[in-house]
Design an enzyme around this catalytic site. Sequence first.
Site, PDB file in Angstrom:
ATOM      1  N   HIS A   1     -35.975  27.827   1.575  1.00 21.33           N
ATOM      2  CA  HIS A   1     -37.177  27.817   2.399  1.00 21.33           C
ATOM      3  C   HIS A   1     -38.390  28.063   1.512  1.00 21.33           C
ATOM      4  O   HIS A   1     -38.565  29.139   0.958  1.00 21.33           O
ATOM      5  CB  HIS A   1     -37.109  28.878   3.501  1.00 21.33           C
ATOM      6  CG  HIS A   1     -38.285  28.827   4.432  1.00 21.33           C
ATOM      7  ND1 HIS A   1     -38.354  27.940   5.481  1.00 21.33           N
ATOM      8  CD2 HIS A   1     -39.454  29.511   4.442  1.00 21.33           C
ATOM      9  CE1 HIS A   1     -39.492  28.092   6.112  1.00 21.33           C
ATOM     10  NE2 HIS A   1     -40.187  29.038   5.489  1.00 21.33           N
TER      11      HIS A   1
ATOM     12  N   HIS B   1     -42.350  39.148   5.963  1.00 19.03           N
ATOM     13  CA  HIS B   1     -43.065  39.436   4.728  1.00 19.03           C
ATOM     14  C   HIS B   1     -44.326  40.256   4.987  1.00 19.03           C
ATOM     15  O   HIS B   1     -44.844  40.290   6.105  1.00 19.03           O
ATOM     16  CB  HIS B   1     -43.436  38.135   3.992  1.00 19.03           C
ATOM     17  CG  HIS B   1     -44.357  37.235   4.764  1.00 19.03           C
ATOM     18  ND1 HIS B   1     -43.918  36.440   5.792  1.00 19.03           N
ATOM     19  CD2 HIS B   1     -45.688  36.995   4.642  1.00 19.03           C
ATOM     20  CE1 HIS B   1     -44.918  35.759   6.277  1.00 19.03           C
ATOM     21  NE2 HIS B   1     -46.024  36.077   5.605  1.00 19.03           N
TER      22      HIS B   1
ATOM     23  N   GLU C   1     -55.552  37.925   3.818  1.00 13.77           N
ATOM     24  CA  GLU C   1     -55.542  37.818   5.269  1.00 13.77           C
ATOM     25  C   GLU C   1     -54.943  36.447   5.603  1.00 13.77           C
ATOM     26  O   GLU C   1     -55.225  35.451   4.921  1.00 13.77           O
ATOM     27  CB  GLU C   1     -56.959  37.892   5.827  1.00 13.77           C
ATOM     28  CG  GLU C   1     -57.748  39.107   5.392  1.00 13.77           C
ATOM     29  CD  GLU C   1     -57.612  40.277   6.336  1.00 13.77           C
ATOM     30  OE1 GLU C   1     -58.200  40.245   7.422  1.00 13.77           O
ATOM     31  OE2 GLU C   1     -56.914  41.243   5.955  1.00 13.77           O
TER      32      GLU C   1
ATOM     33  N   HIS D   1     -44.971  40.758   9.141  1.00 16.59           N
ATOM     34  CA  HIS D   1     -44.742  39.808  10.224  1.00 16.59           C
ATOM     35  C   HIS D   1     -43.693  38.783   9.816  1.00 16.59           C
ATOM     36  O   HIS D   1     -43.217  38.750   8.685  1.00 16.59           O
ATOM     37  CB  HIS D   1     -46.043  39.113  10.628  1.00 16.59           C
ATOM     38  CG  HIS D   1     -46.740  38.423   9.499  1.00 16.59           C
ATOM     39  ND1 HIS D   1     -47.453  39.099   8.538  1.00 16.59           N
ATOM     40  CD2 HIS D   1     -46.846  37.106   9.172  1.00 16.59           C
ATOM     41  CE1 HIS D   1     -47.965  38.250   7.678  1.00 16.59           C
ATOM     42  NE2 HIS D   1     -47.598  37.025   8.032  1.00 16.59           N
TER      43      HIS D   1
END
Length: 382
Positions: A250, A287, A293, A323
């Site tokens: 991935h 992660h 941001e 998240h």
Amino acid sequence: MSRNWIPLRQLEGTASRQAHVRLPEGTYEREISKEGFFGPSAQFHHKHKPTDWIDFDGPIRPRALDLNKLATAKPSPWQAELVMSNPHLQMRMWKLDVPMTELARNSDGDQLLFVHEGAGDLFCDYGHLDYRDGDYVVIPRGTMWRLVPNRPTLSLMIEATNDHFTLPEKGLVGRHAIFDPAILDTPHIDEAFKAQQDEQTWKVSVKRRNALSTVTYPFNPLDAVGWHGDLSVVRVNWRDLRPLMSHRFHLPPSAHTTFMAGRFVVCTFVPRPLESDPEALRLPFFHNNDDFEEIIFYHKGSFFSRDNIHPGMMTIHPSGFTHGPHPKAFHAATKGGKSETDEVAVMIDTRDAVDVAAMPAGVEFDGYVSSWRPADVKQAAE
């Protein structure tokens, strides 16, 4: 200046030898890293999902905005609704449903338009260029321009304040990767461009240091008869992007970088096959993006790792917020089923914290932070 990181390659406890591959049974991987996904990193294997919180409060709380609800038509880009900003970036949502009657010129930095809806014509110093939904249009700092929509146009506008947009380094994959430069379109001095040249009074609204000045001409200053050089307005559509992918690994979001500025990057997620190797993760890993941001604007499709999201929405994940995929997405990806993604989204990763503008009632989805909670916790809370 290059950095010499402290050289380490450690392994402790029960862990996989490779990141995102062959996770120990019953564990959930979480990555922390430097420089987004480019620098040193560590992958942790947890007994519980790192997003299985029961409560969350404070300034790094994630946010979700429905920017469709900001879509009030404005005749000038400088009147468009401010979404967020920092000293290196301004982001606005702009709806235009009639031809611009004045020219615009940004003297604060390069402008990037992502056309979310609509179609029409762009007239600028360099000539005439049509546009449609899904187009990126890069407008160099100091360029005079105007739009003539033939369908109401809704655009995400990203300004690189005191900076410019470039293409990312292609490295090992070569100059044709992601998209071949041959598909970059530039304006033409064609019949449509010549037809709009007149001797009427035209005004140019110039933005500098967020203040507006007006220059009035007794003719249309878009009166070039030719030009040459290696600077121009440029257009590319997401449909022409050919994403990097691996069926056995991935790839991180940085593999999907489309444009770069000095303090932020713009990435584009487009439909792609999912990883087919049963030992590889098939969805974004949990992660911490502690150096950037993470802001995502959702353009089209069914969004792979997010729940309760529809086109025209934007999510903001501040630095320090751990998240990953929502529970439904995690279950769907780990249990198989889908063989490819069906999403188009624009991601802006900025090194500097963003200040989100005050939003009218109903624009923000207040329940977004709770969307990661496990179903049993949600039901107990309700």
